[in-house]
Design an enzyme around this catalytic site. Structure first.
Site: not given
Ligand code: NAG
Ligand code: NAG
Length: 279
Positions: A139, A148
């Protein structure tokens, strides 16, 4: 999680939804029939969507009615400096995650989740830790990313039931890249700190970042249970909010990358990966 805890969380959620300062019991989980489960978002129904991961009340698949106490396994003896650094060393010096994700922040967060890596056999402990770190690695790309890429430009606000805070983005943050407003809501009432109104804290406080990931792992989406019950690493991929689409041929490359990290970490910890490692 105990049924009592679920009821308590339900009341807390009702408070959040009502925007009230005093928790008030609203409809939602209370309206479910006895044979129905209450989904993570407070809807009643049957089947995996309602009774599976994150189910809040009713005949949930994942509610273990017998309370368990942790084994005497020491998580810090398994997650050694060497184990942690071997992952972190693969992130470039310029990565935002350098100096943010630390072993001590992880261990401090793990103190709040005493059953993490401490249920079942010693092999279960090692497999659970290997599995969690495999997902962290995937991740965040070896703890490189806190947030992100291009997250603020994406819209992760949906579902009226989990009101977004104006000006806040619900993009991926932290070791498991928590995203979507309703997932922030679920973690808020499971973890006992409010990341729905203040999502940015997941990217600014490393202990909160790891606690958020462990809350997802232990309570909200119950990957812990999948490992301890022997469903294997593949089940934990299916429980990831951006992993399940990759299962069943959706993106076998993405699944294989997670599986490679998992088997590598199992090797480092000296444990067999077990059954059901793919999905
Ligand atoms: C952990 O528990 C096991 C089984 O009860 C025991 O054999 C072992 O010595 C304990 N280990 C430690 C470090 O206390
Ligand atoms: C599949 O996953 C890989 C690895 O994460 C990624 O690079 C690729 O873009 C994905 N493919 C599609 C079609 O989404």
């Amino acid at each position: 999680m105990s049924a009592t805890m679920h009821n308590l969380l339900k009341i807390i959620l009702a408070g959040i939804l009502a925007g009230a300062t005093l928790p008030t019991v609203m409809s939602g989980c209370n309206d479910c029939d006895a044979d129905e489960c209450c989904s993570p978002y407070g809807y009643c129904g049957t089947g995996d969507e309602y009774c599976g991961a994150g189910c809040q009340a009713g005949p949930c698949n994942d509610i273990d009615s017998t309370p368990t106490s942790p084994t005497n396994v020491s998580v810090s003896d398994i997650v050694t400096d060497t184990f942690f650094d071997e992952i972190m060393d693969q992130a470039a010096a310029s990565c935002a995650g350098k100096g943010f994700y630390t072993r001590s922040a992880f261990l401090e967060a793990a103190d709040s989740y005493p059953l993490f890596g401490r249920e079942g056999s010693i092999d279960d402990s090692k497999r659970e830790i290997a599995a969690a770190f495999a997902h962290f690695t995937y991740e965040t790309d070896h703890f490189c990313y806190i947030e992100e890429i291009d997250g603020p430009s994406k819209d992760y606000c949906e579902e009226d039931a989990c009101p977004c805070t104006a000006g806040k983005g619900y993009y991926g943050r932290g070791p498991l890249q928590l995203k979507w407003n309703c997932n922030y809501a679920v973690v808020s009432y499971d973890a006992g700190f409010d990341v729905l109104s203040n999502p940015d804290i997941v990217a600014s406080d490393p202990v909160i970042a790891f606690k958020t990931a462990l809350c997802i792992w232990m309570d909200s989406y119950d990957m812990h249970w999948s490992i301890v019950e022997g469903y294997g690493f593949g089940a934990t991929i299916r429980q990831m909010s951006d992993g399940w689409l990759d299962c069943d041929g959706g993106n076998s490359t993405a699944v294989n990358v997670r599986v490679e990290y998992y088997t590598e970490y199992c090797n480092r910890l000296g444990v067999a990966p077990g059954d059901g490692i793919t999905c």
